[in-house]
Structure formats: structure tokens, C-alpha cells
Design a protein around this motif. Structure first.
Motif, PDB file in Angstrom:
ATOM      1  N   HIS A 119       0.814  -1.201   0.000  1.00  0.00           N
ATOM      2  CA  HIS A 119       0.000   0.000   0.000  1.00  0.00           C
ATOM      3  C   HIS A 119       0.852   1.258   0.000  1.00  0.00           C
ATOM      4  O   HIS A 119       0.363   2.338  -0.284  1.00  0.00           O
ATOM      5  CB  HIS A 119      -0.928   0.021   1.216  1.00  0.00           C
ATOM      6  CG  HIS A 119      -1.995  -1.036   1.150  1.00  0.00           C
ATOM      7  ND1 HIS A 119      -2.965  -1.045   0.183  1.00  0.00           N
ATOM      8  CD2 HIS A 119      -2.217  -2.130   1.929  1.00  0.00           C
ATOM      9  CE1 HIS A 119      -3.759  -2.094   0.363  1.00  0.00           C
ATOM     10  NE2 HIS A 119      -3.319  -2.760   1.408  1.00  0.00           N
TER      11      HIS A 119
ATOM     12  N   LEU B 176     -12.007  13.541  -3.583  1.00  0.00           N
ATOM     13  CA  LEU B 176     -10.675  12.992  -3.829  1.00  0.00           C
ATOM     14  C   LEU B 176     -10.096  13.530  -5.124  1.00  0.00           C
ATOM     15  O   LEU B 176      -8.882  13.710  -5.249  1.00  0.00           O
ATOM     16  CB  LEU B 176     -10.733  11.462  -3.892  1.00  0.00           C
ATOM     17  CG  LEU B 176     -10.810  10.716  -2.560  1.00  0.00           C
ATOM     18  CD1 LEU B 176     -10.913   9.218  -2.800  1.00  0.00           C
ATOM     19  CD2 LEU B 176      -9.601  11.029  -1.695  1.00  0.00           C
TER      20      LEU B 176
ATOM     21  N   ASP C 167      -1.811   7.244  -3.075  1.00  0.00           N
ATOM     22  CA  ASP C 167      -2.855   6.804  -2.143  1.00  0.00           C
ATOM     23  C   ASP C 167      -4.229   7.251  -2.622  1.00  0.00           C
ATOM     24  O   ASP C 167      -5.196   6.474  -2.595  1.00  0.00           O
ATOM     25  CB  ASP C 167      -2.596   7.378  -0.742  1.00  0.00           C
ATOM     26  CG  ASP C 167      -1.383   6.753  -0.073  1.00  0.00           C
ATOM     27  OD1 ASP C 167      -0.967   5.655  -0.505  1.00  0.00           O
ATOM     28  OD2 ASP C 167      -0.858   7.368   0.877  1.00  0.00           O
ATOM     29  N   VAL C 168      -4.339   8.498  -3.036  1.00  0.00           N
ATOM     30  CA  VAL C 168      -5.619   9.030  -3.492  1.00  0.00           C
ATOM     31  C   VAL C 168      -6.109   8.263  -4.712  1.00  0.00           C
ATOM     32  O   VAL C 168      -7.288   7.886  -4.803  1.00  0.00           O
ATOM     33  CB  VAL C 168      -5.497  10.535  -3.814  1.00  0.00           C
ATOM     34  CG1 VAL C 168      -6.764  11.043  -4.508  1.00  0.00           C
ATOM     35  CG2 VAL C 168      -5.255  11.334  -2.538  1.00  0.00           C
TER      36      VAL C 168
ATOM     37  N   ARG D 116      -5.253   5.195  -5.591  1.00  0.00           N
ATOM     38  CA  ARG D 116      -5.586   3.824  -5.197  1.00  0.00           C
ATOM     39  C   ARG D 116      -6.940   3.767  -4.497  1.00  0.00           C
ATOM     40  O   ARG D 116      -7.757   2.882  -4.770  1.00  0.00           O
ATOM     41  CB  ARG D 116      -4.498   3.265  -4.284  1.00  0.00           C
ATOM     42  CG  ARG D 116      -4.662   1.758  -3.988  1.00  0.00           C
ATOM     43  CD  ARG D 116      -3.641   1.266  -2.979  1.00  0.00           C
ATOM     44  NE  ARG D 116      -3.873   1.841  -1.666  1.00  0.00           N
ATOM     45  CZ  ARG D 116      -3.129   2.803  -1.123  1.00  0.00           C
ATOM     46  NH1 ARG D 116      -2.108   3.311  -1.772  1.00  0.00           N
ATOM     47  NH2 ARG D 116      -3.402   3.273   0.094  1.00  0.00           N
ATOM     48  N   ILE D 117      -7.197   4.720  -3.611  1.00  0.00           N
ATOM     49  CA  ILE D 117      -8.475   4.741  -2.897  1.00  0.00           C
ATOM     50  C   ILE D 117      -9.623   4.984  -3.875  1.00  0.00           C
ATOM     51  O   ILE D 117     -10.676   4.349  -3.786  1.00  0.00           O
ATOM     52  CB  ILE D 117      -8.458   5.830  -1.813  1.00  0.00           C
ATOM     53  CG1 ILE D 117      -7.459   5.429  -0.703  1.00  0.00           C
ATOM     54  CG2 ILE D 117      -9.852   6.026  -1.207  1.00  0.00           C
ATOM     55  CD1 ILE D 117      -7.171   6.545   0.297  1.00  0.00           C
ATOM     56  N   GLY D 118      -9.418   5.882  -4.832  1.00  0.00           N
ATOM     57  CA  GLY D 118     -10.458   6.135  -5.817  1.00  0.00           C
ATOM     58  C   GLY D 118     -10.750   4.918  -6.644  1.00  0.00           C
ATOM     59  O   GLY D 118     -11.911   4.608  -6.927  1.00  0.00           O
ATOM     60  N   GLN D 119      -9.708   4.172  -7.030  1.00  0.00           N
ATOM     61  CA  GLN D 119      -9.936   2.953  -7.817  1.00  0.00           C
ATOM     62  C   GLN D 119     -10.618   1.873  -6.986  1.00  0.00           C
ATOM     63  O   GLN D 119     -11.387   1.070  -7.511  1.00  0.00           O
ATOM     64  CB  GLN D 119      -8.602   2.442  -8.365  1.00  0.00           C
ATOM     65  CG  GLN D 119      -8.024   3.343  -9.448  1.00  0.00           C
ATOM     66  CD  GLN D 119      -6.693   2.825  -9.935  1.00  0.00           C
ATOM     67  OE1 GLN D 119      -5.827   2.442  -9.142  1.00  0.00           O
ATOM     68  NE2 GLN D 119      -6.519   2.800 -11.240  1.00  0.00           N
ATOM     69  N   ARG D 120     -10.323   1.854  -5.684  1.00  0.00           N
ATOM     70  CA  ARG D 120     -10.955   0.866  -4.834  1.00  0.00           C
ATOM     71  C   ARG D 120     -12.427   1.177  -4.638  1.00  0.00           C
ATOM     72  O   ARG D 120     -13.274   0.274  -4.562  1.00  0.00           O
ATOM     73  CB  ARG D 120     -10.240   0.823  -3.475  1.00  0.00           C
ATOM     74  CG  ARG D 120     -10.727  -0.320  -2.555  1.00  0.00           C
ATOM     75  CD  ARG D 120      -9.870  -0.377  -1.316  1.00  0.00           C
ATOM     76  NE  ARG D 120      -9.997   0.849  -0.551  1.00  0.00           N
ATOM     77  CZ  ARG D 120      -9.082   1.264   0.338  1.00  0.00           C
ATOM     78  NH1 ARG D 120      -7.982   0.583   0.525  1.00  0.00           N
ATOM     79  NH2 ARG D 120      -9.294   2.380   1.033  1.00  0.00           N
ATOM     80  N   LEU D 121     -12.764   2.471  -4.561  1.00  0.00           N
ATOM     81  CA  LEU D 121     -14.153   2.860  -4.415  1.00  0.00           C
ATOM     82  C   LEU D 121     -14.961   2.526  -5.651  1.00  0.00           C
ATOM     83  O   LEU D 121     -16.134   2.144  -5.558  1.00  0.00           O
ATOM     84  CB  LEU D 121     -14.246   4.367  -4.127  1.00  0.00           C
ATOM     85  CG  LEU D 121     -13.749   4.833  -2.750  1.00  0.00           C
ATOM     86  CD1 LEU D 121     -13.690   6.343  -2.688  1.00  0.00           C
ATOM     87  CD2 LEU D 121     -14.658   4.285  -1.662  1.00  0.00           C
TER      88      LEU D 121
END
Length: 213
Positions: A6, A168, A202-203, A205-210
Motif C-alpha cells: 500500500h 478525492l 494513495d488518493v 488507489r483509494i479512488g480505484q478501490r471505491l
């Protein structure tokens, strides 16, 4: 100690490619925030809107920079940078690229007046040839356009820093602009560039996870 996946920093090319996707992925109207936290149809993040203007101005500045560099190179190859060559009292010859340099090299005594006059005349003639070729190919015009575009980039970057992000996408936009404007070279290792790259990763990755799709 082992490093978590991560916190792995994405390669530069991958990060820039994913950033464009991140803007769409975490855009207010089309992502999880729009579905869960905001009313459908709410206007786009204002920070993203400013970023798009900044990005367009930044691309224009880079294009004009490459163009004026090419024109300057053409002038240098065909006309040469304005200069004058003088012969010193000790027999050496020097090539000077400004009138002030001619004054610096020569003494103020009357024995150098003829040398100075000839050098200034040669320089003026060379400058006239440069100016004529400049007008023909538009070098100075392009250089002024580049400076104007760069001023707009600076103004928009300041506006971006003063525009609150509400998603984001807006956060990612600010981080990407900071990296683009501030990093001296790609993947610079000095503070704060690794930290900013990590935060942008990080931003994204979080957006892709959402929104995996």
C-alpha cells in the motif's frame, strides 16, 4: 522491515496515466461520493475545474517553450548569436556577445577607440541580421507568448491553492499540480516529493478501490 504494497510508489509514467483516470473515477457526479454523500447532479469539484484550466495553460506553456527553443536554435545555426570579435593588444582574439562586454575588455584610453568603434559596428550589424531573421520566423513573438502563458500558469496555480477541494479528485488535482510544478526532475528523492507522490498514489488507489470498474 518489509514494505507494505500500500505504500509502494508507482512509477512516474504509471502515476501520470492513472491520474487522468482518477479525475474521472472520483469525479463528483459519477463516483461513490456522488451516490452516498452528495446529491446527484451537484456541480463538479471547483478545484478540479481550476486544475483543468491550469493543466491546459501548463501544456500550452510547454508547447510554446519547445517552439521558441526550436526557433532560437534555428537562429543560432543560420545567423548566430549577435557578437563581435576583437583583437587584443597581446595578439589574442576574443568573441564578445554584448556591448557591455566590449567595454569591459577594452580600456577607456584613446588607443582603443578605433577598436571599440569597429567592434560596436560589427555587433550592431550582427544584431540587425538577427532581428531581421527573428521577425521573419517569429522567435520573439513566440517567446513573449510563452512568458504570458507561464504567467497564467502561475496565477492559476495560486488560484488552485486557494480553492477548497470537496472530493478525492480535487485533492488529487492539487497534488498532481504541485508535483508537476515543483519537482525538479522525475521521481526526485528529496523532501517533499516522495511524500507528495505517495499521497497522490494513495488518493488514486483509494479512488480505484471505491469504483473498481
Amino acid at each position: 522491515m518489509a514494505t507494505s504494497n500500500h505504500t509502494t510508489t508507482l512509477p512516474f509514467v504509471t502515476r501520470r496515466r492513472l491520474f487522468g483516470t482518477a479525475i474521472a473515477v472520483v469525479g463528483l457526479q459519477r463516483n461513490a461520493f456522488a451516490r452516498n454523500d452528495l446529491k446527484k447532479g451537484q456541480p463538479e469539484d471547483p478545484a478540479v475545474e481550476v486544475w483543468r484550466k491550469w493543466h491546459a495553460a501548463h501544456q500550452q506553456t510547454e508547447r510554446l517553450c519547445r517552439q521558441q527553443q526550436g526557433l532560437e536554435r534555428k537562429l543560432a545555426e543560420t545567423v548566430g548569436f549577435p557578437c563581435a570579435t576583437i583583437r587584443l593588444r597581446d595578439g589574442r582574439s576574443v568573441t564578445l556577445h554584448s556591448l557591455s562586454a566590449i567595454d569591459d575588455v577594452l580600456d577607456l584610453g584613446p588607443e582603443d577607440e578605433a577598436t571599440r568603434a569597429k567592434a560596436e559596428g560589427d555587433f550592431a550589424a550582427h544584431q540587425a541580421r538577427w532581428d531581421a531573421a527573428d521577425r521573419e520566423i517569429g522567435y520573439s513573438t513566440t517567446l513573449r507568448a510563452e512568458r504570458d502563458a507561464a504567467d497564467r500558469v502561475e496565477d492559476l496555480l495560486e488560484a488552485l491553492s486557494k480553492t477548497p477541494a470537496v472530493s478525492l479528485a480535487g485533492v488529487a488535482a492539487k497534488l498532481e499540480a504541485a508535483l508537476t510544478e515543483g519537482e525538479v526532475y522525475e521521481d526526485g528523492a528529496e523532501f517533499p516529493w516522495p511524500q507528495i507522490r505517495s499521497a497522490l498514489d494513495d488518493v488514486i488507489r483509494i479512488g480505484q478501490r471505491l469504483v473498481p470498474e
